[in-house]
Design an enzyme around this catalytic site. Structure first.
Site, PDB file in Angstrom:
ATOM      1  N   LYS A  73      15.488 -44.189 -63.354  1.00  0.00           N
ATOM      2  CA  LYS A  73      15.526 -43.069 -64.293  1.00  0.00           C
ATOM      3  C   LYS A  73      16.525 -42.024 -63.816  1.00  0.00           C
ATOM      4  O   LYS A  73      16.789 -41.931 -62.611  1.00  0.00           O
ATOM      5  CB  LYS A  73      14.138 -42.400 -64.352  1.00  0.00           C
ATOM      6  CG  LYS A  73      13.077 -43.174 -65.094  1.00  0.00           C
ATOM      7  CD  LYS A  73      11.780 -42.379 -65.112  1.00  0.00           C
ATOM      8  CE  LYS A  73      10.667 -43.126 -65.828  1.00  0.00           C
ATOM      9  NZ  LYS A  73      10.926 -43.381 -67.242  1.00  0.00           N
ATOM     10  N   ARG A  91       3.740 -51.624 -69.545  1.00  0.00           N
ATOM     11  CA  ARG A  91       3.258 -52.728 -70.385  1.00  0.00           C
ATOM     12  C   ARG A  91       3.070 -53.997 -69.567  1.00  0.00           C
ATOM     13  O   ARG A  91       2.264 -54.852 -69.933  1.00  0.00           O
ATOM     14  CB  ARG A  91       4.204 -52.936 -71.569  1.00  0.00           C
ATOM     15  CG  ARG A  91       5.607 -53.299 -71.176  1.00  0.00           C
ATOM     16  CD  ARG A  91       6.599 -53.100 -72.307  1.00  0.00           C
ATOM     17  NE  ARG A  91       6.977 -51.696 -72.487  1.00  0.00           N
ATOM     18  CZ  ARG A  91       7.818 -51.253 -73.414  1.00  0.00           C
ATOM     19  NH1 ARG A  91       8.341 -52.095 -74.280  1.00  0.00           N
ATOM     20  NH2 ARG A  91       8.117 -49.974 -73.490  1.00  0.00           N
TER      21      ARG A  91
HETATM   22  N1  BES Z   1       6.407 -43.800 -68.008  1.00  0.00           N
HETATM   23  C1  BES Z   1       7.446 -44.031 -68.911  1.00  0.00           C
HETATM   24  C2  BES Z   1       7.228 -43.364 -70.257  1.00  0.00           C
HETATM   25  C3  BES Z   1       7.206 -41.868 -70.261  1.00  0.00           C
HETATM   26  C4  BES Z   1       8.355 -41.164 -70.546  1.00  0.00           C
HETATM   27  C5  BES Z   1       6.040 -41.170 -70.042  1.00  0.00           C
HETATM   28  C6  BES Z   1       8.328 -39.795 -70.578  1.00  0.00           C
HETATM   29  C7  BES Z   1       6.019 -39.799 -70.077  1.00  0.00           C
HETATM   30  C8  BES Z   1       7.169 -39.117 -70.352  1.00  0.00           C
HETATM   31  C9  BES Z   1       7.612 -45.515 -69.201  1.00  0.00           C
HETATM   32  O1  BES Z   1       7.295 -46.362 -68.148  1.00  0.00           O
HETATM   33  C10 BES Z   1       9.057 -45.728 -69.526  1.00  0.00           C
HETATM   34  O2  BES Z   1       9.856 -45.470 -68.689  1.00  0.00           O
HETATM   35  N2  BES Z   1       9.318 -46.183 -70.731  1.00  0.00           N
HETATM   36  C11 BES Z   1      10.650 -46.399 -71.166  1.00  0.00           C
HETATM   37  C12 BES Z   1      10.703 -47.728 -71.869  1.00  0.00           C
HETATM   38  C13 BES Z   1      12.071 -48.180 -72.188  1.00  0.00           C
HETATM   39  C14 BES Z   1      12.779 -48.618 -70.931  1.00  0.00           C
HETATM   40  C15 BES Z   1      11.986 -49.316 -73.163  1.00  0.00           C
HETATM   41  C16 BES Z   1      11.039 -45.295 -72.116  1.00  0.00           C
HETATM   42  O3  BES Z   1      10.235 -44.932 -72.963  1.00  0.00           O
HETATM   43  O4  BES Z   1      12.139 -44.775 -71.999  1.00  0.00           O
HETATM   44 ZN    ZN Z   2       8.906 -46.618 -66.796  1.00  0.00          ZN
END
Ligand code: BES
Ligand code: ZN
Ligand code: ZN
Length: 483
Positions: A264, A338
């Protein structure tokens, strides 16, 4: 905060501050105390105080009554009065008084009973609103409300409701503490330790480690933990309040989500300690259900792990085999929730559940779609979805149903494996849920995406900024409907 009920008149209440509630539509008559304060009210009414929602005015009490001071609290137009408004007034009034250093306020319940509202809702807002996280401050805040006295006639029903909101608020504080704690002190092993502390309180707890998980074939969940030195901890909690099939609650428990190899951006990454908010809510529900001795059988599953880009980390393009046997191409290691949930949902089937609920900070897209105002909900059973909608309105932990069209299956087609873990940016909120559906089994199932609501950036009337423990009050309310 201690809550007591006293059957005395407002005029006879010797307290630091007496809280009086008002609507915008005209001053409420306050019994015997009313005569003494009528003058005061007419002096300030529609000048210094209007009864607007969330408005407060603190004054010295007039001679002739026992309370030292009075706090007027507005609830807005009488037609807009709701349980949520009452909750908010509780949070607003008590945090205001706490910050002034008041220790023992009292509440006149006359306004509420005249409008068939329960003082328990006021108490709930107050208890939730007073939550503070000061574990890491050297100087602890010394301003604390010691107790709230409610002036009304006692009843078994009110006692029961007060006990309920006290238990729920304590469980909420417990969950918030877990979420607010930095990831270095809330590793998967720390979560397991906290879970084990519920042992002997009506909850049985089992913790599976890497060896057990390998034997079970939880390849998807294990892939997430492969980049971290912290061992995974698959936590199984069980509360048997009746002999029926259980409701299984699955909580996403990523104690820190760096994204893994699909790292990230650093801005805001510190927030990813709250990626275990689903698991914390589940633990809070188990604790409250056991304390309230609810007649229901519950199982909580928390697949806890970190998601880090260590040398052994899973890589984009890797294919893993899940507990269900389905193979998954991991296109993006940041879609790790997931993966962990897929195996936990598969494991849920072992309990032959009557319903399965998962709760997860799953997608950024959830926050984009609904902001901080609602939980995104998807599921495969109309009745269960309806129960969540009703409970969402009751608790104001509102849910918004999103579709699970079968066309979303297309989004997840892999060229190499049975399924891939991400579709693309478009429709990713629904595609993430569709991915879970593929592992959810036959029981009625609801998925709650709390990515937008689990963390609050600005104080709300009864939710201080930080962890919200969203889902806890919601699920407990749904449980009441299933009993
Ligand atoms: N934990 C994150 C989602 C999240 C984002 C929670 C912001 C709280 C605040 C999750 O694991 C994630 O990173 N999801 C990605 C998925 C993507 C790579 C398809 C996302 O939503 O960007
Ligand atoms: Zn994630
Ligand atoms: Zn995550």
């Amino acid at each position: 905060m201690h809550i007591s009920i006293k059957n005395i008149s407002e005029a006879d209440c010797s307290c630091d501050v007496l809280i009086l509630l008002f609507s915008e539509d005209g001053p409420h008559p306050y019994g015997r105390a009313g005569a003494a304060i009528a003058k005061l009210i007419s002096r300030v009414w529609k000048k210094d105080f209007h009864g607007k929602d969330q408005e407060v005015l603190l004054m010295h009490a007039p001679d002739g009554i026992r309370p030292e001071r009075l706090l007027f609290v507005g609830l807005g137009k009488k037609d807009d009065l709701s349980r949520e408004r009452v909750r908010r007034s509780g949070g607003r009034a008590l945090t205001y008084l706490r910050d002034l250093g008041i220790r023992k306020p009292a509440l006149s319940t006359k306004f509420l009973s005249a409008r068939r509202q329960s003082p328990a809702d006021f108490a709930e807002g107050a208890l939730l609103g007073l939550y503070q996280f000061d574990a890491y401050r050297s100087e602890k805040p010394d301003k604390k409300i010691a107790g709230l006295t409610m002036l009304c006639s006692p009843s078994a029903d009110l006692n029961r409701r007060i006990r309920y909101v006290q238990t729920v608020a304590a469980a909420s504080a417990f969950a918030k503490d877990l979420i607010n704690t930095p990831a270095n002190d809330m590793t998967p092993s720390d979560m397991a330790r906290v879970a084990l502390s519920l042992r002997g309180k009506g909850v049985s707890v089992k913790v599976l480690g890497r060896k057990d998980l390998e034997k079970l074939g939880m390849g998807a969940y294990l892939a997430v933990s492969s980049g971290s030195k912290e061992p995974p901890r698959f936590i199984v909690l069980e509360y048997r309040g009746d002999r029926k099939a259980p409701v299984v609650l699955v909580g996403k428990s990523i104690t820190f989500d760096s994204g893994g190899i699909s790292l990230k951006p650093s801005e805001g990454m510190e927030k990813m300690k709250y990626d275990m908010a689903g698991g914390a809510a589940v633990m809070g529900v188990m604790k409250a259900a056991a304390e309230l001795k609810l007649p229901i059988h519950l199982v909580g599953l928390l697949p806890a792990t970190e998601n880090l880009p260590g040398g052994a980390a899973v890589k984009p393009g890797d294919v893993v085999r899940s507990f269900s046997g389905k193979t998954i191409e991991i296109v993006n290691t940041d879609a790790e929730g997931r993966l962990a949930l897929a195996d936990a949902l598969g494991y849920a089937g072992r309990f032959k559940p009557r319903a399965v609920v998962d709760i997860a900070t799953l997608t950024g897209a959830c926050a984009i779609a609904l902001g901080g105002e609602a939980v995104a909900m998807m599921g495969n059973d109309g009745q269960l979805l309806d129960a969540f909608k009703k409970s969402g309105d009751d608790t104001y932990e509102r849910v918004c149903e999103m579709p699970l069209y079968e066309e979303y299956k297309e989004y997840l087609k892999s060229d190499i494996a049975d399924i891939k873990n991400v579709g693309g940016r478009i429709g990713s909120l629904m595609a993430s849920a569709y991915f879970l559906l593929e592992f959810a089994g036959q029981a009625p199932w609801v998925h709650l995406d709390i990515a937008g609501t689990a963390w609050v950036e600005k104080d709300r009337p009864y939710i201080p900024k930080g962890a919200s423990a969203i889902g806890l009050r919601l699920i407990l309310n749904v449980i009441e409907r299933l009993i």
